[in-house]
Design an enzyme around this catalytic site. Structure first.
Site, short mmCIF file in Angstrom:
data_model
loop_
_atom_site.label_atom_id
_atom_site.label_comp_id
_atom_site.label_asym_id
_atom_site.label_seq_id
_atom_site.Cartn_x
_atom_site.Cartn_y
_atom_site.Cartn_z
N ASP A 72 0.86 -1.19 0.00
CA ASP A 72 0.01 0.20 -0.13
C ASP A 72 0.83 1.23 -0.05
O ASP A 72 0.49 2.29 -0.78
CB ASP A 72 -1.07 -0.11 1.22
CG ASP A 72 -2.19 -0.86 0.94
OD1 ASP A 72 -2.18 -1.76 0.11
OD2 ASP A 72 -3.23 -0.57 1.56
N CYS A 94 0.66 -8.52 4.52
CA CYS A 94 0.28 -7.00 4.29
C CYS A 94 -1.12 -6.94 4.26
O CYS A 94 -2.00 -7.87 4.32
CB CYS A 94 1.22 -6.52 3.30
SG CYS A 94 2.84 -6.01 3.77
N ASP A 95 -1.62 -5.60 3.99
CA ASP A 95 -2.75 -5.07 4.31
C ASP A 95 -4.09 -5.85 3.89
O ASP A 95 -4.90 -6.42 4.62
CB ASP A 95 -3.00 -3.77 3.89
CG ASP A 95 -2.15 -2.61 4.44
OD1 ASP A 95 -0.97 -3.13 4.88
OD2 ASP A 95 -2.55 -1.53 4.67
N LYS A 96 -4.01 -6.20 2.60
CA LYS A 96 -5.32 -6.94 1.92
C LYS A 96 -4.98 -8.29 1.83
O LYS A 96 -5.79 -9.25 1.67
CB LYS A 96 -5.56 -6.46 0.53
CG LYS A 96 -5.86 -4.80 0.71
CD LYS A 96 -6.74 -4.26 1.54
CE LYS A 96 -6.39 -2.86 1.83
NZ LYS A 96 -5.19 -2.31 2.15
N CYS A 155 4.76 -2.52 8.07
CA CYS A 155 5.55 -1.48 8.53
C CYS A 155 5.17 -1.06 10.14
O CYS A 155 4.30 -1.75 10.43
CB CYS A 155 4.96 -0.23 7.80
SG CYS A 155 5.28 -0.07 6.01
N GLU A 187 -6.99 4.48 -0.05
CA GLU A 187 -6.58 5.01 0.93
C GLU A 187 -6.27 6.54 0.95
O GLU A 187 -5.70 7.08 0.08
CB GLU A 187 -5.38 4.22 1.71
CG GLU A 187 -5.86 2.91 2.22
CD GLU A 187 -4.63 2.03 2.71
OE1 GLU A 187 -4.98 1.20 3.67
OE2 GLU A 187 -3.55 2.56 2.73
N SER A 236 -5.30 4.63 5.43
CA SER A 236 -4.33 3.71 6.04
C SER A 236 -4.30 3.58 7.57
O SER A 236 -4.65 4.68 8.00
CB SER A 236 -2.78 4.33 5.50
OG SER A 236 -1.88 3.81 6.30
#
Length: 553
Positions: free
Chosen positions: A78, A119-121, A192, A443, A469
């Site tokens: 992202d 990670c995010d998704k 992160c 985002e 985010s």
């Protein structure tokens, strides 16, 4: 075993011949076949180490008597996709990941799965697949990045980097200062280092019972992460032997636990999209307003970046997610009778856990706040709800009223913010960035970071039908539903309209009369779709609203 369908009997000789082509022996084929779903790639920092995690998982599977077979899952970074058309392709990968994993698993008839996301998704996409497929599954993420350190010794992270760009545009930081952040804020592989979306979801995977203790917090570079991966590989074999399946773990009580831990940790607002989507695959109903009911009784115990100055490695040293859950049990806020992937109940898992640092994980009787990290707001501007990470809002912005500054895209808003056209007291409205309108629900880390960096974080609010985010802080209110492209009231806001935000009372109001809104609606025309071809166009036709988790219908 599921895999008998592709390896047993004379009629399956053609199938076996192709398995032999892989170099598999009869001895290996006699064992359960375990799919190792690995998201390793060379463009996402959180995934660059996942080949090592996969090797450790496979060693654990073999040690426990299984045959591991790896196949890939995609992932988007992202941070790299932020601020340009690439961000339209972030959320949409969640469903691609779930669908492609389903296809691979059913086509090849695995007996169990180890999911290796980070990670995010990627994390929620694989959780959706696990719930949908419902064969014995365990998760082992790649782990969080270490915090960075600037030349002056200050610890830092990616959210500071984005805010530094805003400070540069405001004349508060020179190019050398930006370079200091650029070179030092991301010092290692891993997701992160703050409580952003990736780490939020990895922690909640642990809280929901689908990952071993430590999954959310052991840093990516640590050897303990490899040991955890080996244990996950061993443990999936126990789940296969006992036939413990994801829906035995992902029960209504487990989702309630996850949302409670979410509130205590101060997780990303993206969890309000992902938990309902995962629950949908597990045939569990989640009510968006339940977030407020849970928040009312759940204290916020952690202020990790961006809400504070502690990082994932600090949470790990304090005892990790388990320490947070242990604090919550002191007020009976969790159902500890639930089954977990350890093969034991949550109560058994937490029996000997201690909170090792009350400065990082506040004791239940000394929280940062008596309510949770996320609030759902409703009012005429968001009839179906919107969300805010209230734990990252300064006290002076918990209630705010100001004139709307209206933009029909993120790009227009960024230009105005950096052009110093936003004034203290304003309410920035960014619309047509929702699941359908974007399409893809980008985002908004760039505009929120720009507001902070320009010194407006304590006087300007931002409202959008897009999302944020986990690195966002400030009075940033997203997921406005219905979205503008679906004819939501946000589409009718005009420059200068007063908007009132009351986070403690969970209210958001556009101070325009019903009669005037009716006149505006009569003349409103939905803009032409921004994307008319390819996957995004198909996605826009199928996606539901944000309050439903932006699931595909």
């Amino acid at each position: 075993m599921n895999s008998d369908l592709i390896k047993k009997g004379v009629d399956r000789a053609p199938n076996r011949s192709l398995l032999y082509a892989l170099g598999l022996t009869d001895e290996e084929l006699s064992r359960p076949l375990i799919g190792v779903v690995c998201s390793h790639n060379e463009i996402v920092p959180g995934h660059m180490n996942l080949d090592k995690i996969a090797d450790a998982v496979k060693a654990g599977v073999r040690a426990a008597g299984g045959t591991p077979i790896m196949f890939p899952a995609i992932a988007v970074c992202d941070g790299i996709a932020m601020g340009h058309i690439g961000m339209k392709y972030s959320l949409v990968t969640r469903d691609l990941i779930a669908d492609s994993t389903e296809a691979m698993v059913v086509a090849h008839q695995f007996d169990g799965l180890v999911m290796i996301p980070n990670c995010d998704k990627n994390v929620p996409g694989l959780l959706m697949a696990a719930a949908r497929l419902n064969i014995p599954t365990i998760f082992c993420s790649g782990g969080p990045m270490l915090a960075g350190r600037l030349k002056n010794g200050r610890r830092t992270c990616l959210s500071h980097m984005f805010e530094a760009v805003g400070a540069y545009h405001a004349g508060k930081l020179d190019e050398a200062g930006v370079k200091d952040y650029e070179e030092n804020n991301c010092p290692s592989c891993g997701s992160c280092s703050g409580m952003y979306t990736a780490n939020s979801m990895n922690c909640l995977t642990e809280a929901i019972g689908m990952a071993l203790p430590g999954n959310g917090t052991i840093p990516a570079p640590y050897s303990a992460r490899l040991r955890l991966a080996k244990k996950a590989g061993m443990q999936v074999m126990e789940l296969v032997r006992r036939n413990i399946r994801p829906r035995d773990i992902m029960t209504p009580a487990a989702f309630h636990n996850a949302e409670t831990v979410d509130m205590a940790l101060g997780c990303s607002t993206n969890t309000m999209l992902h938990l309902p989507a995962i629950a949908n695959e597990a045939n569990v109903e989640m009510d968006l307003d339940a977030a407020n009911r849970i928040s009312e009784r759940t204290p916020n115990l952690c202020h990790l970046a961006p809400a504070g100055d502690t990082f994932m490695e600090d949470l790990e040293q304090a005892g990790g997610v388990s320490a947070v859950m242990k604090e919550l049990t002191k007020k009976d806020l969790l159902d500890t009778s639930v089954m977990t992937c350890t093969g034991r109940t949550m109560a058994e898992n937490l029996k000997n856990v201690e909170n090792l640092n009350p400065e990082v994980v506040r004791p239940i009787d000394n929280p940062y706040s008596t309510n949770g990290g996320i609030a759902v707001l409703r009012g005429n501007l968001a009839v179906d709800g919107c969300v805010v990470k209230q734990s990252a809002v300064v006290p002076g912005m918990m209630a705010h009223e100001g004139p709307a500054r209206v933009f029909d895209s993120e790009d227009e808003a960024i230009e105005a913010i950096f052009g110093k056209k936003i004034n203290p007291g304003d309410v920035v409205v960014i619309r047509y960035e929702g699941p359908k309108g974007g399409p893809g629900m980008r985002e908004m880390l760039n505009p929120t970071s720009a507001i902070i960096g320009m010194g407006l974080g304590e006087s300007v609010a931002l409202i959008t039908d897009g999302r944020f985010s986990g690195a966002t802080r400030g009075a940033a209110i997203g997921h406005v539903s219905p979205e503008a492209a679906a004819g939501g009231i946000i589409a009718l806001v005009k420059e200068g309209d007063l908007i009132a935000i009351d986070i403690p009372n969970c209210r958001i109001e556009l101070k325009v009369s019903d009669e005037e809104l009716a006149r505006r609606r009569a003349s409103w025309v939905c803009p032409e779709p921004r994307v008319k071809t390819g996957y995004l166009a198909r996605y826009a036709k199928l996606v539901s609203s944000a309050d439903k988790g932006a699931i595909l219908l």
